[in-house]
Motif scaffolding. Structure first.
Motif, PDB file in Angstrom:
ATOM      1  N   PRO A   1     -47.366  21.928  58.149  1.00 41.52           N
ATOM      2  CA  PRO A   1     -48.116  22.357  56.962  1.00 41.52           C
ATOM      3  C   PRO A   1     -49.313  23.230  57.286  1.00 41.52           C
ATOM      4  O   PRO A   1     -49.773  23.997  56.452  1.00 41.52           O
ATOM      5  N   ASN A   2     -49.832  23.123  58.516  1.00 40.47           N
ATOM      6  CA  ASN A   2     -51.030  23.905  58.849  1.00 40.47           C
ATOM      7  C   ASN A   2     -50.674  25.169  59.623  1.00 40.47           C
ATOM      8  O   ASN A   2     -51.412  25.629  60.475  1.00 40.47           O
ATOM      9  N   VAL A   3     -49.524  25.754  59.311  1.00 38.29           N
ATOM     10  CA  VAL A   3     -49.049  26.907  60.073  1.00 38.29           C
ATOM     11  C   VAL A   3     -49.763  28.204  59.665  1.00 38.29           C
ATOM     12  O   VAL A   3     -49.674  29.201  60.366  1.00 38.29           O
ATOM     13  N   CYS A   4     -50.482  28.163  58.530  1.00 33.17           N
ATOM     14  CA  CYS A   4     -51.126  29.387  58.024  1.00 33.17           C
ATOM     15  C   CYS A   4     -52.593  29.443  58.426  1.00 33.17           C
ATOM     16  O   CYS A   4     -53.414  28.770  57.819  1.00 33.17           O
TER      17      CYS A   4
ATOM     18  N   GLN B   1     -54.213  21.151  53.930  1.00 30.44           N
ATOM     19  CA  GLN B   1     -54.269  19.840  53.278  1.00 30.44           C
ATOM     20  C   GLN B   1     -53.423  19.823  52.009  1.00 30.44           C
ATOM     21  O   GLN B   1     -52.684  18.884  51.751  1.00 30.44           O
ATOM     22  N   ARG B   2     -53.563  20.899  51.217  1.00 29.41           N
ATOM     23  CA  ARG B   2     -52.838  20.933  49.941  1.00 29.41           C
ATOM     24  C   ARG B   2     -51.334  20.975  50.166  1.00 29.41           C
ATOM     25  O   ARG B   2     -50.560  20.315  49.477  1.00 29.41           O
TER      26      ARG B   2
ATOM     27  N   GLU C   1     -50.161  17.611  51.276  1.00 29.47           N
ATOM     28  CA  GLU C   1     -50.072  16.666  50.162  1.00 29.47           C
ATOM     29  C   GLU C   1     -48.827  16.914  49.346  1.00 29.47           C
ATOM     30  O   GLU C   1     -48.158  15.998  48.901  1.00 29.47           O
ATOM     31  N   LEU C   2     -48.513  18.207  49.140  1.00 28.38           N
ATOM     32  CA  LEU C   2     -47.367  18.557  48.304  1.00 28.38           C
ATOM     33  C   LEU C   2     -46.066  18.069  48.891  1.00 28.38           C
ATOM     34  O   LEU C   2     -45.196  17.538  48.205  1.00 28.38           O
ATOM     35  N   ILE C   3     -45.881  18.288  50.200  1.00 25.23           N
ATOM     36  CA  ILE C   3     -44.592  17.912  50.777  1.00 25.23           C
ATOM     37  C   ILE C   3     -44.618  16.483  51.316  1.00 25.23           C
ATOM     38  O   ILE C   3     -43.661  16.043  51.942  1.00 25.23           O
TER      39      ILE C   3
END
Lengths: 362, 505, 189
Positions: free
Chosen positions: C76-79, C88-89, C92-94
């Motif tokens: 999720p923190n690939v960007c 974080q967002r 949370e989503l996935i």
């Protein structure tokens, strides 16, 4: 300017510490322990030493294996206390390997395999006792009549060594059933509780503890004194002991009033067995009890209730160890469900509605 | 009759180090560095220039937008710089500061017209609030909230109670204690002024039970106004927390995320009341405050009236200097105060104390694992579960900690104080709340930037559309022109052929 | 084997077999019709990502990165330009728990134009996805820091290396305490 510069406050601290707490708990146990050791003579002393020694030894080995600082953690008092409580709950003349196995179970299985200090979910001493009781029911129910040191019936040092090393079995004439054990076996033979209660020592003697039982749980009076000391020092709070003894006593009194044939009276329940030891020293173990006051009340009540159920309706004469372990399993749930109310919020977590007529008395 | 307040801890107060030292006025230092933000809200804007001479009490910073406060010169002299200087903040960061080189004369600038009349005052509450704002008065208990804004709460909420906070619950700090003992009548005057400005029915002055002499002095001075009640509250930290003090003396619990005005009460510190009295009765703006200098590391602990902007170094020198060399220098109290980055930091409106603490007083110890004793839960005045929140934060689950209330933490430090394992619980929560604030700000910024990106994408798409339409139109026009040309050419050719045919026949 | 026993055995086998078949069919139907729609999640993730296709994540664009995140091929923190809040967002989503690492002390950055080197070619302006650079041909360029999310494309584009990424320093308003050091990361409470 400062070595502590890189942290936030506060910059003052209470004198209380983990070690100080453990030391006081052990100090509170000393009177009852000394009495028990005196009451049961040399074999008890030896078993006590062996149990504590194995507890410390296994703690040292585990700390070293896990790479934790051995010197500081070994003597913080936690392993010593676990071994002490375990020893208090063993039959006083049990063979040495019971003590060793118990300590190993308590420290390795009950404490370190869960993650060490502060991480265990179940009370280590009770885990060990339950394991021993289920695996070795004979050794763990081999009670003896009091044989005070220096008295006629007391075994000598060498005799004691023989018992403890399991070279010679405990002679039959020395063994005696505990109060609760007597009640249960008589009941199973069809003798009513009222009748067999008459054969038991009177409540005063039960309180003093001059009767057969585990090494340290006989003297309810001395244990109570120790418990009150801990209360006064603020090391434990009243919630668990009061809830435990209160529930146990209430259920005992109620059941005895309804059916005195089957159920023992309140004094017998409260003064015999591990009730007082459990209420003040075992159930109040920080790590395995809930953190909130209301949670502690529920926890204590649960243990009291389960203890009574196992004693009165179950197969074992004493149920405290099982009750404690069972309630330990519920502690995470209790902690999650019974959190204190946050200042300024309702129990559900929403911000309070300001009332239109706020009260003011001054 | 007091109401029950949960939680809190009993501390070793060590107030005897300075409680019997009367307030002494410190001589004006050679230089004062007056920060333009000594209050909650937006910074003040400088209204003086480098090289300008300013009088004592002259306005040097005008309140900024929204919640803000005025800033005044604490002594007469020349402004030698308006630049970033060290703030009294543990980060060591700087802030815009007006540096004044004192001329030694300590001459007052022109002050506001004093109001010397007795009660009822011949000024309106609105005017009183304006005078308090002009004087740059903020909460002197440490929160530094602009007092005029609090007085104006009566226009937004119905206020019926004024509580004066004389609790002073932090260890070592005795400035309010001495103020109440030595200047009780001024404090009461300030209280009456504020009560009049707020038009309240009840006025309660709450003092902790460990200050019996202050209680006596205040009771005596309060006889002049029968609506003022002086009550003693139990000595327990953090009794001085405004919301908890309010609950203790009135039974009103302030809803979370709201101010005390929501339940009809306003809380002001005793020193703030005295500052209000000075501002109204003598026209003097807030340019000095009483600071307790204490701790085993300072030679002569004292309560000193300090001109704002004085460096901590000058203040400590006035108190005999540091001896022995302390382990830590703290601004504020030991529970909720913070380390001072250096002795060059200035004393500001919110500095109630400067403490030089030795290792024995701090009583730090090595951290050991949490034993789940639950003492932090009992101690937390906000009703939180520090043990659980710290566990979540350690694992990196900040949202989980927020869900069980980490943002309701008042940062009192009771949990860290009582923890037998020396776990820095309060530090975990201030980290978590700071980080959550970071993430919030970051999220909003990302939202704004994403809409910028979207807008640009739409614009580029539109431009591309227009371009395509333009080139298509051009192509069509070209084709039409070509067709017309060929048609014309064909027409010419046909005509030529037909005329040729006609001639031949 | 006796015929009776064989009959019993056959009955048992049939019963278990039938039960297994029925349950298997039920599970299969549930997996097909009751599973969480994956397509919606990818779209939701795209809505969170900056949307400028800067390719700092290693994927061709934000849509591809979103698809990869939802399928589990990317974290999720690939960007990087999205920052901690985007990570974080998305997490949370996935439904993935992303630990907020207090030790992550790297400061966020924004682009900055070195005025000595800028030649006013506007190549960076045309590349910037959030219109964060202002300027015109032969005029000095400058970056609006509140619009810059540090995708780095301008730095690559600039022919005179006039653009560098500079860290954003904390101010008194944004500073907060770092995470307290835990002596033993293993033995936590």
């Amino acid at each position: 300017m400062s070595t502590l510069a890189n942290r936030a406050g506060p910059f003052t601290h209470t004198v209380n510490s983990v070690t100080r707490t453990m030391v006081w708990v052990i100090a509170a146990l000393v009177p009852a322990t000394a009495y028990g050791l005196w009451l049961y003579g040399w074999p008890a002393v030896m078993l006590f030493a062996i149990t504590l020694g194995s507890a410390l030894a296994s703690e040292a080995v585990m700390l070293a294996l896990l790479g934790q600082p051995v010197r500081t953690r070994l003597f913080d008092g936690s392993a010593l206390l676990t071994g002490w409580l375990l020893a208090m709950s063993l039959p006083p003349w049990a063979p040495w390997w019971i003590g060793v196995l118990g300590s190993l179970t308590a420290i390795v299985l009950g404490k370190h395999l869960f993650g060490g200090l502060g991480q265990n979910m179940f009370n280590p001493a009770m885990v060990a006792r339950v394991l021993l009781l289920i695996s070795f029911p004979v050794q763990l129910t081999m009670w003896v009549a009091p044989a005070p040191l220096g008295g006629d019936a007391a075994p000598s040092f060498s005799q004691a060594l023989a018992y403890v090393s399991a070279r010679t079995p405990v002679p039959d004439h020395m063994s005696a059933a505990t109060a609760l054990g007597t009640l249960k076996t008589e009941l199973s033979r069809g003798v009513s509780v009222a009748q067999s209660s008459a054969q038991l020592p009177p409540p005063r003697q039960l309180a003093i503890g001059n009767e057969s039982g585990s090494m340290g749980e006989t003297s309810a009076g001395l244990l109570l004194a120790g418990g009150l000391l801990l209360l006064a020092l603020g090391i434990i709070s009243w919630h668990i002991p009061v809830a435990l003894l209160g529930t146990l006593g209430a259920l005992a009194a109620l059941s005895h009033a309804l059916d005195p044939v089957r159920f023992a009276s309140m004094p017998i329940h409260l003064l015999s067995g591990a009730a007082v030891l459990g209420a003040f020293f075992i159930a109040t173990d920080y790590v395995t009890s809930p953190v909130s006051r209301s949670g502690q009340l529920l926890f204590g009540a649960g243990i009291g209730a389960l203890t009574w159920v196992i004693r009165a309706l179950g197969g074992y004469p004493e149920g405290l160890a099982f009750a404690v372990v069972l309630m330990n399993a519920l502690v995470p749930l209790i902690d999650r469900g019974l959190r204190p109310r946050v200042f300024g919020r309702s129990r559900r977590g929403k911000s309070l509605q300001a009332r239109t007529q706020p009260r003011i008395h001054i | 009759m007091l109401f029950q307040v949960r939680g809190g801890v009993k501390l070793s107060y060590r107030k005897e180090l300075s409680s019997e030292s009367p307030i002494v006025r410190m001589p004006t230092p050679k230089r004062v560095c007056v920060p333009l933000q000594q209050h909650v809200g937006s910074p003040a804007e400088p209204v003086v220039e480098v090289g300008q001479w300013v009088g004592k009490g002259q306005l040097i910073g005008r309140a900024g937008r929204g919640i803000s406060a005025n800033v005044h010169a604490s002594t007469s002299g020349t402004v030698i710089a308006i630049e970033d200087r060290m703030a009294p903040h543990p980060s060591g960061l700087t802030q815009p500061t007006v540096v004044i080189e004192a001329d030694g004369k300590d001459r007052w600038a022109e002050l506001a017209q004093p109001v010397t009349a007795d009660f009822p005052l011949p000024v309106t509450p609105k005017e009183l609030s304006e005078r308090v704002a002009a004087a740059g008065i903020v909460g002197l208990g440490g929160a530094a909230f602009p007092s005029a804004v609090k007085l104006d709460m009566r226009y937004k909420h119905s206020i019926d109670t004024l509580v004066i906070n004389g609790a002073e619950c932090e260890p070592y700090i005795t400035c309010d204690d001495r103020l109440m003992r030595e200047a009780a009548s001024e404090v009461i005057d300030g209280v009456r002024i504020m009560a009049y400005a707020l038009a309240v029915q009840h006025v309660i002055i709450a003092i902790e039970a460990n200050k019996p002499k202050a209680v006596k002095a205040m009771r005596e001075a309060a006889k002049v106004d029968h609506s003022i009640r002086v009550v003693t509250v139990p000595t327990r930290f953090p009794m001085g927390s405004a919301q908890h003090l309010l609950l203790a003396v009135t039974g009103r619990e302030t809803p979370a995320d709201k101010r005390t005005a929501e339940v009809g009460a306003v809380v002001h510190n005793v020193a703030t009341a005295r500052a209000v009295s000075s501002a109204i009765r003598r026209g003097e703006p807030l340019i000095s405050r009483v600071v307790t200098v204490s701790g085993f590391g300072v030679r002569e602990p004292a309560n000193v009236e300090v001109p704002l902007g004085t460096s901590v170094e000058d203040l400590l020198a006035f108190c005999g200097g540091l001896h022995p060399v302390p382990t830590l220098l703290i601004g504020g109290g030991p529970m909720m105060g913070a380390t001072l980055p250096s002795v060059h930091a200035p004393v500001v409106k919110g500095t109630c104390g400067v403490l030089a603490l030795t290792a024995s007083e701090i009583n730090d110890g090595p951290q050991s694992p949490c034993i789940r004793c639950g003492k932090c839960v009992t101690a937390c005045p906000a009703g939180l579960v520090p043990v659980e929140m710290a566990q979540l934060i350690r694992r990196g689950d900040l949202q989980g900690a927020k869900a069980i209330g980490s943002q309701d933490c008042i940062a009192c430090g009771s949990c860290s104080f009582i923890c037998p394992s020396h776990i820095p619980l309060a530090h975990y929560f201030s980290f978590a709340n700071g980080k959550l604030g970071d993430l919030d700000r970051d999220a909003r910024r990302q939202d704004r930037i994403r809409s910028l990106i979207q807008a640009r994408n739409e614009r580029t798409a539109r431009e591309a559309e227009i371009k395509k339409a333009a080139s298509a139109a051009r192509k069509a026009a070209k084709a039409a022109a070509a067709a017309l040309a060929t048609a014309a050419a064909t027409a010419d050719a046909t005509e030529a052929t037909s005329s040729l045919l006609e001639e031949s026949t | 084997m006796e015929p009776n026993m064989m009959l019993h055995a056959a009955q048992a086998v049939a019963a278990i077999g039938l039960l297994g078949t029925v349950l298997g069919v039920v599970l299969g139907v549930a997996a097909r019709y009751l599973s969480a729609p994956v397509d919606d999640r990818a779209e939701a993730v795209v809505a969170i990502l900056p949307g400028s296709n800067c390719a700092q994540c290693g994927f061709a664009g934000c849509k591809q990165a979103a698809a990869a995140i939802v399928e589990g091929r990317a974290a999720p923190n690939v960007c990087p330009p999205g920052g901690a809040s985007t990570a974080q967002r998305v997490a949370e989503l996935i439904g993935v728990r992303l630990a907020v690492d207090g030790a992550d002390t790297a400061l966020p950055t924004v682009a900055w134009v070195d005025e000595e080197r800028c030649i006013g070619c506007t190549r960076c302006i045309r590349k910037c996805a959030s219109d964060a650079i202002v300027g015109a041909i032969k005029q000095m360029h400058t970056v609006l820091p509140e619009a810059c999310y540090a995708c780095g494309l301008c730095e690559i584009e600039c022919p005179t290396k006039a653009i560098v990424m500079k860290p954003v320093m904390p101010t008194l308003a944004t500073w907060h305490w770092p995470k307290p050091a835990s002596k033993r990361p293993v033995a936590t409470g």
